[in-house]
Design an enzyme around this catalytic site. Structure first.
Site, PDB file in Angstrom:
ATOM      1  N   GLU A  46       0.839  -1.200   0.000  1.00 51.62           N
ATOM      2  CA  GLU A  46       0.000   0.000   0.000  1.00 51.62           C
ATOM      3  C   GLU A  46       0.878   1.256   0.000  1.00 51.62           C
ATOM      4  O   GLU A  46       1.877   1.325   0.724  1.00 51.62           O
ATOM      5  CB  GLU A  46      -0.890  -0.011   1.240  1.00 51.62           C
ATOM      6  CG  GLU A  46      -1.823   1.179   1.384  1.00 51.62           C
ATOM      7  CD  GLU A  46      -2.641   1.123   2.665  1.00 51.62           C
ATOM      8  OE1 GLU A  46      -3.624   1.855   2.751  1.00 51.62           O
ATOM      9  OE2 GLU A  46      -2.286   0.339   3.578  1.00 51.62           O
ATOM     10  N   LYS A 114      -9.809   3.002  -2.237  1.00 53.60           N
ATOM     11  CA  LYS A 114     -10.031   2.402  -0.914  1.00 53.60           C
ATOM     12  C   LYS A 114     -11.351   2.885  -0.328  1.00 53.60           C
ATOM     13  O   LYS A 114     -11.575   4.076  -0.128  1.00 53.60           O
ATOM     14  CB  LYS A 114      -8.868   2.757   0.016  1.00 53.60           C
ATOM     15  CG  LYS A 114      -8.877   2.022   1.345  1.00 53.60           C
ATOM     16  CD  LYS A 114      -7.605   2.351   2.123  1.00 53.60           C
ATOM     17  CE  LYS A 114      -7.511   1.566   3.415  1.00 53.60           C
ATOM     18  NZ  LYS A 114      -6.265   1.900   4.160  1.00 53.60           N
ATOM     19  N   CYS A 148      -5.659  -3.039   2.471  1.00 51.66           N
ATOM     20  CA  CYS A 148      -5.401  -3.042   3.913  1.00 51.66           C
ATOM     21  C   CYS A 148      -6.673  -3.187   4.782  1.00 51.66           C
ATOM     22  O   CYS A 148      -7.217  -4.266   4.912  1.00 51.66           O
ATOM     23  CB  CYS A 148      -4.623  -1.782   4.280  1.00 51.66           C
ATOM     24  SG  CYS A 148      -3.739  -1.887   5.863  1.00 51.66           S
TER      25      CYS A 148
END
Length: 265
Positions: A46, A114, A148
């Protein structure tokens, strides 16, 4: 890619904040190594280019096709790899932490902003969340992107699995204090959806937050095909995609689902 065997390479690297030239050079070293080992795909962590430098996200962010995205496309072309990872994207709605997947010709196969922003790292102060999931068409089948903290939201992964996903790619900067959750959730997302998960975590530290690495590839049965240690290194694992159908024939999870009964009464 050989038949049903997919060779995945995970670049478990440190990502110092703001040191983009150093981070790019390290990523390229891993891409070169992945090519030499005949990997089909390289997954970067990331925010692999600039690190978790959210206060300066506006300085680092670029549209798709520029900045870190252009560098991933260049690596894909130069080293004949599929390349995936996340960096900050500037778009009309703001700035997002965006994962992208490129094919060996450098073509963008898909991007994902995200969706779940991590409040403990104040992502919500600097970033704009995405509003939809992404599946990328690849030679080995539909591939889902996540980042994540998304690992903690099984609904996202089940939606992609029901849409046909065979592989989830998850770049991360997951801290050491929640290491057991990282390993547990990566295995759970693979086992419950009966597909392959590749999750690449960084190493190193930012001020008082340490990152343990421990990147992992998980097969459709929930078994770790490979799991990294705590230092930098390239993890390379072969996965047999035929195991997806074997697992689904043996444990008929999709046939046994009862969504009409999932009502709290």
């Amino acid at each position: 890619m050989r038949s049903e065997i997919l060779t995945l390479a995970l670049a478990q690297m440190d990502v110092p904040q703001g040191r983009h030239e150093e981070n790019l050079a390290r990523a390229r070293e891993f891409a070169r190594e992945a090519h030499e080992l005949q990997a089909d795909l390289l997954l970067l962590p990331e925010l692999w280019l600039h690190g978790y430098d959210l206060e300066r996200a506006g300085d680092w962010a670029t549209p798709l096709g520029e900045g870190g995205f252009a560098e991933m496309a260049k690596m894909a072309r130069e080293f004949d790899l599929h390349v995936a990872g996340s960096t900050v994207e500037r778009h009309r709605g703001g700035i997002s932490n965006t994962a992208a997947l490129y094919d060996p010709s450098g073509e963008l196969l898909g991007s994902y902003r995200k969706m779940h922003l991590f409040r403990l790292m104040e992502e919500h102060r600097y970033l704009t969340p995405g509003d939809h999931a992404t599946l990328c068409d690849t030679p080995w089948g539909p591939t889902g992107l996540a980042i994540c903290y998304d690992l903690r939201f099984p609904e996202l992964f089940r939606a992609m699995a029901l849409a046909g996903a065979k592989l989830f790619l998850i770049p991360a900067q997951w801290p050491v204090k929640r290491l057991e959750a990282w390993l547990l959730l990566a295995r759970a997302r693979a086992a419950e959806n009966e597909l392959v998960v590749a999750a690449c975590n960084r190493v190193g530290a930012d001020e008082d937050v340490s990152f343990p690495g421990r990147s992992i590839v998980v097969d459709p049965w929930g078994n770790a095909v490979i799991e990294g240690e705590e230092g930098e290194g390239l993890l390379v694992a072969e996965v047999d995609l035929r195991e997806i159908e074997k697992a689904r024939r043996y444990l008929t999870v999709y046939e046994d689902r009862r969504p009409e009964a999932y009502v709290v009464g």
